[in-house]
Design a protein around this motif. Sequence first.
Motif, PDB file in Angstrom:
ATOM      1  N   LEU A 158      56.436  67.361  64.432  1.00 19.82           N
ATOM      2  CA  LEU A 158      57.610  68.213  64.252  1.00 19.82           C
ATOM      3  C   LEU A 158      58.040  68.221  62.791  1.00 19.82           C
ATOM      4  N   GLU A 159      57.899  67.094  62.100  1.00 19.87           N
ATOM      5  CA  GLU A 159      58.217  67.044  60.674  1.00 19.87           C
ATOM      6  C   GLU A 159      57.313  67.986  59.883  1.00 19.87           C
ATOM      7  N   MET A 160      56.020  67.987  60.223  1.00 18.59           N
ATOM      8  CA  MET A 160      55.089  68.895  59.551  1.00 18.59           C
ATOM      9  C   MET A 160      55.501  70.349  59.750  1.00 18.59           C
ATOM     10  N   TYR A 161      55.833  70.665  60.965  1.00 15.44           N
ATOM     11  CA  TYR A 161      56.228  72.038  61.292  1.00 15.44           C
ATOM     12  C   TYR A 161      57.492  72.423  60.523  1.00 15.44           C
ATOM     13  N   ASP A 162      58.505  71.557  60.571  1.00 15.41           N
ATOM     14  CA  ASP A 162      59.766  71.853  59.887  1.00 15.41           C
ATOM     15  C   ASP A 162      59.568  71.946  58.370  1.00 15.41           C
ATOM     16  N   MET A 163      58.726  71.085  57.807  1.00 16.16           N
ATOM     17  CA  MET A 163      58.461  71.131  56.369  1.00 16.16           C
ATOM     18  C   MET A 163      57.804  72.447  55.979  1.00 16.16           C
ATOM     19  N   THR A 164      56.883  72.928  56.791  1.00 16.12           N
ATOM     20  CA  THR A 164      56.202  74.182  56.492  1.00 16.12           C
ATOM     21  C   THR A 164      57.187  75.350  56.487  1.00 16.12           C
ATOM     22  N   LEU A 165      58.071  75.388  57.478  1.00 15.49           N
ATOM     23  CA  LEU A 165      59.090  76.438  57.512  1.00 15.49           C
ATOM     24  C   LEU A 165      60.010  76.343  56.308  1.00 15.49           C
TER      25      LEU A 165
ATOM     26  N   ARG B  77      58.290  77.327  52.972  1.00 18.42           N
ATOM     27  CA  ARG B  77      58.129  78.782  52.883  1.00 18.42           C
ATOM     28  C   ARG B  77      59.465  79.446  52.575  1.00 18.42           C
ATOM     29  N   ALA B  78      60.528  79.018  53.239  1.00 16.62           N
ATOM     30  CA  ALA B  78      61.847  79.623  53.028  1.00 16.62           C
ATOM     31  C   ALA B  78      62.347  79.410  51.610  1.00 16.62           C
ATOM     32  N   ASN B  79      61.990  78.274  51.018  1.00 21.16           N
ATOM     33  CA  ASN B  79      62.454  77.932  49.666  1.00 21.16           C
ATOM     34  C   ASN B  79      61.441  78.284  48.583  1.00 21.16           C
ATOM     35  N   SER B  80      60.400  79.035  48.957  1.00 18.93           N
ATOM     36  CA  SER B  80      59.345  79.432  48.012  1.00 18.93           C
ATOM     37  C   SER B  80      58.714  78.236  47.317  1.00 18.93           C
ATOM     38  N   GLU B  81      58.548  77.155  48.066  1.00 19.31           N
ATOM     39  CA  GLU B  81      57.906  75.949  47.544  1.00 19.31           C
ATOM     40  C   GLU B  81      56.452  75.907  48.007  1.00 19.31           C
ATOM     41  N   PRO B  82      55.581  75.274  47.216  1.00 16.35           N
ATOM     42  CA  PRO B  82      54.178  75.174  47.651  1.00 16.35           C
ATOM     43  C   PRO B  82      54.032  74.262  48.863  1.00 16.35           C
ATOM     44  N   ASN B  83      53.111  74.624  49.730  1.00 16.08           N
ATOM     45  CA  ASN B  83      52.833  73.850  50.933  1.00 16.08           C
ATOM     46  C   ASN B  83      51.561  73.027  50.712  1.00 16.08           C
ATOM     47  N   ALA B  84      51.172  72.292  51.733  1.00 16.91           N
ATOM     48  CA  ALA B  84      49.912  71.548  51.666  1.00 16.91           C
ATOM     49  C   ALA B  84      48.740  72.521  51.577  1.00 16.91           C
ATOM     50  N   ASP B  85      47.573  71.993  51.226  1.00 13.95           N
ATOM     51  CA  ASP B  85      46.364  72.809  51.201  1.00 13.95           C
ATOM     52  C   ASP B  85      45.753  72.935  52.590  1.00 13.95           C
ATOM     53  N   LEU B  86      46.081  71.985  53.470  1.00 14.32           N
ATOM     54  CA  LEU B  86      45.572  71.996  54.839  1.00 14.32           C
ATOM     55  C   LEU B  86      46.541  71.224  55.710  1.00 14.32           C
TER      56      LEU B  86
ATOM     57  N   ASP C 257      52.823  83.311  63.718  1.00 14.96           N
ATOM     58  CA  ASP C 257      53.966  83.852  62.970  1.00 14.96           C
ATOM     59  C   ASP C 257      53.627  84.170  61.515  1.00 14.96           C
ATOM     60  N   GLY C 258      52.362  84.103  61.150  1.00 19.82           N
ATOM     61  CA  GLY C 258      51.962  84.524  59.816  1.00 19.82           C
ATOM     62  C   GLY C 258      51.984  83.450  58.753  1.00 19.82           C
ATOM     63  N   TYR C 259      51.998  82.179  59.142  1.00 15.69           N
ATOM     64  CA  TYR C 259      52.057  81.084  58.171  1.00 15.69           C
ATOM     65  C   TYR C 259      50.680  80.567  57.770  1.00 15.69           C
TER      66      TYR C 259
ATOM     67  N   ARG D 104      49.717  79.673  54.309  1.00 20.00           N
ATOM     68  CA  ARG D 104      49.784  80.831  53.420  1.00 20.00           C
ATOM     69  C   ARG D 104      50.303  80.448  52.044  1.00 20.00           C
ATOM     70  N   ASP D 105      51.149  79.429  51.964  1.00 21.13           N
ATOM     71  CA  ASP D 105      51.712  78.996  50.683  1.00 21.13           C
ATOM     72  C   ASP D 105      51.057  77.714  50.187  1.00 21.13           C
ATOM     73  N   ALA D 106      49.780  77.518  50.522  1.00 21.98           N
ATOM     74  CA  ALA D 106      49.053  76.331  50.063  1.00 21.98           C
ATOM     75  C   ALA D 106      49.008  76.284  48.545  1.00 21.98           C
ATOM     76  N   ARG D 107      49.101  75.066  48.005  1.00 24.60           N
ATOM     77  CA  ARG D 107      48.962  74.889  46.555  1.00 24.60           C
ATOM     78  C   ARG D 107      47.596  75.388  46.102  1.00 24.60           C
ATOM     79  N   ASN D 108      46.568  74.944  46.811  1.00 28.85           N
ATOM     80  CA  ASN D 108      45.192  75.257  46.459  1.00 28.85           C
ATOM     81  C   ASN D 108      44.402  75.551  47.737  1.00 28.85           C
ATOM     82  N   PRO D 109      44.501  76.768  48.237  1.00 28.31           N
ATOM     83  CA  PRO D 109      43.847  77.078  49.508  1.00 28.31           C
ATOM     84  C   PRO D 109      42.331  76.879  49.479  1.00 28.31           C
ATOM     85  N   ASP D 110      41.707  77.032  48.296  1.00 23.33           N
ATOM     86  CA  ASP D 110      40.261  76.817  48.219  1.00 23.33           C
ATOM     87  C   ASP D 110      39.900  75.366  48.530  1.00 23.33           C
TER      88      ASP D 110
END
Length: 374
Positions: free
Chosen positions: A87-94, A97-106, A121-123, A287-293
Amino acid sequence: MTLGRTIIRLCAIVATMQASSALAEVFTFPPMRTSQISDPEQSLLAHVTPSAVIYGSADIGAFSPVIEAFQQDNPFIGVEYHQLQTLEMYDMTLSQRANSEPNADLIISSSMDLQMKLANDGYAISHQSSETQALPHWARWRNEAFAVTQEPAVIAYNRAFFREHDLEPPRTRDDFIALLTKHDDLLSEKVTTYDIERSGVGFLFLARDERFFPGIWDFVRTLGQSKVKLYSNTSPMLEKIADGQVVLGYNLLGSYAETFSHRNPNLGVILPDDFIVVYSRIAIIPRDARNPDLGARFLDFMLSVKGQSILQNEGNFNPVRSDVPQSPFSSLIFDRYGERVRSFPVGPGLLVYLDQAKRERFIRRWQDALLNRR
């Protein structure tokens, strides 16, 4: 790995853990090499993205072998593993994204429903490769959500206790009810399972039980009468069963239980004879991964024959790919007991478990069944 490198890694892990937030334990795996090489792709990655950031719910002890194997093939890439509750992972991802901060790569989560909601939901971004295409159809959705393991729910028990009292451990859910009913005094406060209000995996397991076991609420009432001990994680339940604080566990994660039993032979592990619930950890590239590659590179390694074999042989995470040689534990589940397996296909069908009205009704019924112990 050399002893010197092991010590360096352990020091890095401890230092990072001490500085991490209350939400996560952060484990840092520095690059195995830091000098430049002739491979242009590796050189570019070393300059721009020295570390892949992974959010995961798997215990680091079980997951570190695949990280280290990945680095053997990619020695110039570091890995930063954030061990989080689902649940922490899920909440952090939301939130990120809401704060335009980079997310994990995976993100690799054991809460299939929450991961599926993020993808739906497009994340998540799409990723397609020879490794993702090697997955069975049920294990991927729109090239955005990917099953990376198959893990059964098992019964675990304390061998010494059952020998001492000349008891047979339960092999079916009906056996479990009969055992607790017949030996209610002996087993009072000696049984454990997930608290489905705090554990996403526990909720999914019990919801799947309800579909295939008509007597599930009688089962839960019997657990309540036995003053069941509830936990949100598997590891403390296994530890308490092995040392005799409790002696019987229901719906525990088979990957962890099987690994733990190799270190502590006093822990017995049973695949239920009536049916076996099997779930998967799902990976997405945010979608907001720091380094999706880098996220895609790590995902492809996990889904390769080599990565799946390491997950299986070192962590007891059963492989998803059919072309990976099976361990005895995997073979037992999918070959010998295959017709008893009740899996969760990756797809929008998982979202039913997030319907708030249904979820609240389910949890209220759970609470009512356990009422005599609250």
